[in-house]
Design a protein around this motif. Structure first.
Motif, PDB file in Angstrom:
ATOM      1  N   ARG A  31      -4.259   7.399  -5.448  1.00  0.00           N
ATOM      2  CA  ARG A  31      -5.540   7.571  -4.745  1.00  0.00           C
ATOM      3  C   ARG A  31      -6.707   7.200  -5.645  1.00  0.00           C
ATOM      4  N   ILE A  75      -7.628   0.317   6.166  1.00  0.00           N
ATOM      5  CA  ILE A  75      -7.680   1.054   4.897  1.00  0.00           C
ATOM      6  C   ILE A  75      -8.688   0.473   3.908  1.00  0.00           C
ATOM      7  N   ARG A  92      -0.285   4.733   4.888  1.00  0.00           N
ATOM      8  CA  ARG A  92      -1.542   5.311   5.370  1.00  0.00           C
ATOM      9  C   ARG A  92      -2.235   4.306   6.287  1.00  0.00           C
ATOM     10  N   TYR A 119      -5.741   4.155   9.509  1.00  0.00           N
ATOM     11  CA  TYR A 119      -6.748   4.865  10.287  1.00  0.00           C
ATOM     12  C   TYR A 119      -6.275   5.085  11.711  1.00  0.00           C
ATOM     13  N   THR A 128      -8.066   8.903   8.375  1.00  0.00           N
ATOM     14  CA  THR A 128      -6.945   8.198   7.765  1.00  0.00           C
ATOM     15  C   THR A 128      -5.742   9.127   7.764  1.00  0.00           C
ATOM     16  N   LEU A 129      -4.626   8.621   8.263  1.00  0.00           N
ATOM     17  CA  LEU A 129      -3.385   9.386   8.265  1.00  0.00           C
ATOM     18  C   LEU A 129      -2.583   9.002   7.022  1.00  0.00           C
ATOM     19  N   TRP A 130      -2.231  10.004   6.220  1.00  0.00           N
ATOM     20  CA  TRP A 130      -1.457   9.798   4.996  1.00  0.00           C
ATOM     21  C   TRP A 130      -0.053  10.338   5.225  1.00  0.00           C
ATOM     22  N   PHE A 151       3.491  12.665   8.558  1.00  0.00           N
ATOM     23  CA  PHE A 151       2.197  12.662   7.872  1.00  0.00           C
ATOM     24  C   PHE A 151       1.931  14.019   7.243  1.00  0.00           C
ATOM     25  N   GLU A 185      -1.367  14.536   5.827  1.00  0.00           N
ATOM     26  CA  GLU A 185      -2.818  14.744   5.849  1.00  0.00           C
ATOM     27  C   GLU A 185      -3.451  13.841   6.909  1.00  0.00           C
ATOM     28  N   HIS A 186      -4.270  14.448   7.752  1.00  0.00           N
ATOM     29  CA  HIS A 186      -5.037  13.696   8.751  1.00  0.00           C
ATOM     30  C   HIS A 186      -6.007  14.660   9.410  1.00  0.00           C
ATOM     31  N   LEU A 230      -0.416   0.901  10.997  1.00  0.00           N
ATOM     32  CA  LEU A 230      -0.129   1.225   9.601  1.00  0.00           C
ATOM     33  C   LEU A 230       1.331   0.913   9.262  1.00  0.00           C
ATOM     34  N   TRP A 287       2.146  -1.707   6.214  1.00  0.00           N
ATOM     35  CA  TRP A 287       2.856  -1.293   5.000  1.00  0.00           C
ATOM     36  C   TRP A 287       4.290  -1.801   4.931  1.00  0.00           C
TER      37      TRP A 287
END
Length: 260
Positions: free
Chosen positions: A93, A114, A141, A143, A148-150, A167, A169-170, A238, A242
């Motif tokens: 990050r 991203i 990750r 959007y 942003t979805l991690w 995921f 975090e979002h 995403l 990725w």
């Protein structure tokens, strides 16, 4: 004398001293608690890595379970493993925000929204007792509607079949886009294939329900999130980014060929 003590100057002095004392307490607490906060963040990250691979067990410490995971650094540009940084201290990050360690993505290629992509990132391998790859976990990750979805996607040893996806975090809307956390929805990804016959990324979230009698949809698609079209589209984007050429595809190709 009493009026002098209640003067504006004295009141301001007392207020200043109180503020200074509070600042010292807060700063000290921040410094003292930082290692604990970092340890908790790492623990939560490892818990989600294990969960994505379907390996998280109740009643067993995360640290103990994570001993089976081999954390490796890769160069996204070359698709090869790298020793450029120590995985114990490297923070992907932070690298995203560092112009020396990341690059701006042209709008025409930034399907995940991203904006910047790090040059180096961490991947997680689980090998059997003979050192053969069983599961590969990749960070992803992109959007959605509001955020942003991690998350992580876990692939089987064939580097194509999904073993798990989720995921950590979002800030998507609870009950709508927030349904990306629904275990029943995440379970649909298990056993799906990322790539089609031509090597392109076919894994996607369909708008509506998957037609199980259609081979292509049954193999590569999962049901869309009801009332969350933009979040569903964001998840598809995403994944395509990725697992595509600008993401992990070069690494996966070399890993499969034994050239990583």
């Amino acid at each position: 004398m009493s009026s002098n003590k209640d003067s504006i100057t004295n009141v301001l002095k007392v207020a200043l001293l109180v503020c200074l004392a509070c600042a010292i307490v807060v700063s000290t607490a921040a410094v003292v608690l930082r290692p604990i906060q970092q340890e908790n963040r790492q623990l939560d990250l490892r818990r989600n890595i294990l969960a994505a691979a379907g390996l998280l067990q109740d009643g067993v410490s995360v640290q103990e379970q994570f001993e089976q995971v081999d954390t490796r650094l890769i160069n996204l540009e070359t698709g090869e493993f790298s020793d450029e940084f120590d995985t114990e201290t490297y923070e992907p990050r932070d690298a995203i925000r560092d112009p020396a360690l990341s690059e701006s993505i042209p709008a025409s290629e930034d399907i995940a929204g991203i904006k910047r992509r790090e040059q180096y990132t961490e991947v997680y391998l689980i090998n059997d007792s003979e050192g053969q790859l069983q599961t590969l976990i990749l960070p992803v990750r992109g959007y959605g509607l509001w955020s942003t979805l991690w998350g992580f996607i876990a692939l089987d040893s064939d580097l194509n079949t999904v073993r798990g996806f989720g995921f950590y975090e979002h800030a998507e809307t609870p009950g709508l886009g927030g349904e990306v956390d629904n275990p029943n929805w995440k379970e649909q990804f298990i056993g799906k294939e990322v790539y089609g016959d031509q090597g392109s990324v076919e894994l996607a979230v369909k708008k509506g329900s998957v037609n199980r009698s259609n081979d292509m949809e049954a193999t590569h698609m999962v049901d869309g999130l009801s009332g969350a079209t933009l979040t569903s589209r964001g998840v598809t984007s995403l994944i395509q980014y990725w697992l595509g050429e600008r993401g992990f595809k070069p690494f996966l190709t070399k890993l499969e060929a034994g050239e990583a």
